[in-house]
Design a protein around this motif. Structure first.
Motif, mmCIF file in Angstrom:
data_model
loop_
_atom_site.group_PDB
_atom_site.id
_atom_site.type_symbol
_atom_site.label_atom_id
_atom_site.label_comp_id
_atom_site.label_asym_id
_atom_site.label_seq_id
_atom_site.Cartn_x
_atom_site.Cartn_y
_atom_site.Cartn_z
ATOM 1 N N SER A 146 -5.439 -27.345 -10.758
ATOM 2 C CA SER A 146 -4.724 -27.776 -9.551
ATOM 3 C C SER A 146 -3.912 -29.027 -9.845
ATOM 4 O O SER A 146 -4.003 -29.596 -10.947
ATOM 5 N N LEU A 147 -3.152 -29.451 -8.859
ATOM 6 C CA LEU A 147 -2.406 -30.707 -8.978
ATOM 7 C C LEU A 147 -2.523 -31.413 -7.627
ATOM 8 O O LEU A 147 -2.266 -30.810 -6.585
ATOM 9 N N ASP A 148 -2.931 -32.705 -7.665
ATOM 10 C CA ASP A 148 -3.163 -33.452 -6.420
ATOM 11 C C ASP A 148 -1.872 -33.674 -5.633
ATOM 12 O O ASP A 148 -0.774 -33.553 -6.189
ATOM 13 N N LEU A 149 -2.046 -34.096 -4.390
ATOM 14 C CA LEU A 149 -0.891 -34.403 -3.534
ATOM 15 C C LEU A 149 -0.002 -35.433 -4.216
ATOM 16 O O LEU A 149 -0.492 -36.466 -4.673
ATOM 17 N N HIS A 150 1.284 -35.170 -4.240
ATOM 18 C CA HIS A 150 2.204 -36.093 -4.915
ATOM 19 C C HIS A 150 3.626 -35.853 -4.426
ATOM 20 O O HIS A 150 3.894 -34.858 -3.751
ATOM 21 N N ARG A 151 4.510 -36.764 -4.787
ATOM 22 C CA ARG A 151 5.948 -36.530 -4.624
ATOM 23 C C ARG A 151 6.538 -36.348 -6.007
ATOM 24 O O ARG A 151 6.038 -36.914 -6.980
ATOM 25 N N ASP A 152 7.620 -35.596 -6.108
ATOM 26 C CA ASP A 152 8.325 -35.518 -7.383
ATOM 27 C C ASP A 152 9.357 -36.653 -7.419
ATOM 28 O O ASP A 152 9.644 -37.259 -6.395
ATOM 29 N N ALA A 153 9.912 -36.885 -8.606
ATOM 30 C CA ALA A 153 10.880 -37.981 -8.709
ATOM 31 C C ALA A 153 12.261 -37.572 -8.196
ATOM 32 O O ALA A 153 13.153 -38.398 -8.104
ATOM 33 N N THR A 154 12.430 -36.293 -7.870
ATOM 34 C CA THR A 154 13.749 -35.809 -7.446
ATOM 35 C C THR A 154 13.702 -35.322 -5.994
ATOM 36 O O THR A 154 12.654 -34.917 -5.511
ATOM 37 N N PRO A 155 14.842 -35.314 -5.310
ATOM 38 C CA PRO A 155 14.833 -34.887 -3.903
ATOM 39 C C PRO A 155 14.568 -33.398 -3.708
ATOM 40 O O PRO A 155 14.060 -32.991 -2.669
ATOM 41 N N LEU A 156 14.912 -32.595 -4.693
ATOM 42 C CA LEU A 156 14.764 -31.150 -4.514
ATOM 43 C C LEU A 156 14.015 -30.551 -5.704
ATOM 44 O O LEU A 156 14.285 -30.897 -6.847
ATOM 45 N N SER A 157 13.059 -29.669 -5.388
ATOM 46 C CA SER A 157 12.257 -29.026 -6.440
ATOM 47 C C SER A 157 12.099 -27.555 -6.083
ATOM 48 O O SER A 157 12.270 -27.185 -4.921
ATOM 49 N N PHE A 158 11.778 -26.760 -7.064
ATOM 50 C CA PHE A 158 11.331 -25.405 -6.729
ATOM 51 C C PHE A 158 10.301 -24.948 -7.726
ATOM 52 O O PHE A 158 10.216 -25.482 -8.839
ATOM 53 N N ASN A 159 9.462 -23.989 -7.303
ATOM 54 C CA ASN A 159 8.596 -23.338 -8.284
ATOM 55 C C ASN A 159 8.654 -21.829 -8.101
ATOM 56 O O ASN A 159 8.827 -21.335 -6.991
ATOM 57 N N VAL A 160 8.568 -21.126 -9.224
ATOM 58 C CA VAL A 160 8.721 -19.673 -9.249
ATOM 59 C C VAL A 160 7.427 -19.090 -9.801
ATOM 60 O O VAL A 160 6.966 -19.520 -10.867
ATOM 61 N N LEU A 161 6.855 -18.132 -9.090
ATOM 62 C CA LEU A 161 5.642 -17.494 -9.615
ATOM 63 C C LEU A 161 6.041 -16.467 -10.673
ATOM 64 O O LEU A 161 6.789 -15.531 -10.400
#
Ligand code: AKG
Ligand code: FE2
Length: 329
Positions: A251-266
């Protein structure tokens, strides 16, 4: 066109190579940090390079705020003198002052180069640069206001959404390339992201699919991203594969990324794992997406990868820099 080799030499602290290339174009400025070659050379104390650059680049050019995981880690508005002083390079400080750098120029926190030197324990430099001392309460208040502004999420970034990206065959092709690259390269790394490390592999380390994948993303979903976010520029800051597995990092804990926009693809089949999915705090929900689909969300909204309790989940993650037509995020 700025000379890339010169930039690499300066950023790599290779003073000899930098001096060899100093006659080339020196106008390179990093758009994300505002650093000119003079900022880099000053920060590293490359005094001879600074000497060669001061007549060709503005000594008052300023940086932008540098943000890491939602905190302002280095105030913007810093001149090369701030960076030389804060890092204790007294000879470099002298060259910059000799070239007319303003000792009392204040960064966005209201601090002068001398203030930064003092904060880092370089008292001799601080006393040479002495000016009127700053008001620490005012500075703290300014810092807080600016951090809040940077964390504010504009309306167009508040809603997560799902887009189709890859066919199942294309997912299989990517998974095969990732698995074979991981096997050939001593496996996955856990040190690419400092604060919220994932078990990951840079897409650029998988030449079999990297260019093809970036191109597919650009053709298939960038047009929607440009439209939805009224963007004038969208660029990859990072593109990488992440593996969550019931038996290692799950898992990955609650966080913000360093960029305004992100995506993840399964990338793999949802039948190959249990749990997983992306939790978005503002929506109080976990998104489970079909294989080959892409969850687009703002990196400014806190999110987490829910624990995988069985099998493994493989995703492609992108951190995207965007600029909108009015110049901000
Ligand atoms: O795997 C996920 O669902 C989210 C990944 C993520 O947030 C990250 O890598 O920064
Ligand atoms: Fe993230």
């Amino acid at each position: 066109m700025a000379c890339a080799e010169l930039a690499i030499a300066v950023i790599g602290c290779d003073e000899e190579a930098a001096l060899r290339l100093i006659h080339t174009d020196v106008t390179h400025v990093d758009r994300r940090s505002g650093y000119s070659l003079l900022h880099h050379a000053a920060q590293f104390g490359l005094t001879k390079v600074v000497e060669a650059l001061v007549s060709r680049l503005p000594v008052e050019a300023t940086t932008v705020d540098l943000v890491l995981q939602g905190h302002v880690v280095q105030a913007g508005g810093q001149t090369p003198l701030h960076l030389a002083a804060a890092n204790g390079h007294s000879a470099t400080v002298d060259v910059l002052v000799g070239a007319g750098a303003d000792r009392l120029f204040r960064d966005w926190d209201g601090l002068t180069a001398g203030d930064l030197a003092l904060a880092q324990g370089y008292e001799a430099i601080a006393s040479r640069l002495k000016g009127k001392p700053h008001d620490p309460t005012l500075v703290a208040a300014k810092r807080k206001t600016r951090a809040a502004a940077l964390l504010a999420v504009p309306d167009h970034l508040r809603t997560a959404y799902v887009l189709p990206l890859l066919s199942l065959d294309e997912c299989d092709r990517v998974v095969a390339a990732v698995v074979s690259t991981a096997a050939a390269k001593d496996g996955w790394s856990t040190d690419r992201h400092v604060n919220y490390a994932t078990t990951d592999l840079a897409s650029s380390a998988c030449p079999l699919v990297d260019a093809w994948l970036r191109n597919l993303v650009k053709i298939r979903i960038f047009p929607t991203l440009y439209r939805n976010h009224r963007a004038s520029i969208i660029e990859f800051r990072d593109l990488f594969f992440v593996q969550y597995s019931a038996t290692s990092q799950n898992s990955l804990d609650l966080h913000r990324d360093a960029t305004p926009l992100s995506f993840n693809v399964l990338l793999n089949s949802p039948h190959h794992f249990e749990g997983g999915g992306t939790f978005i705090e503002a929506d109080a929900r976990t998104y489970h997406i079909p294989q080959g689909h892409c969850l687009v969300h703002s990196g400014k909204l806190r999110h987490a990868a829910n624990p995988v309790t069985f099998g493994s989940r493989l995703v492609l993650v992108a951190f995207l820099d965007i600029e909108n037509k009015s110049g901000g995020h």
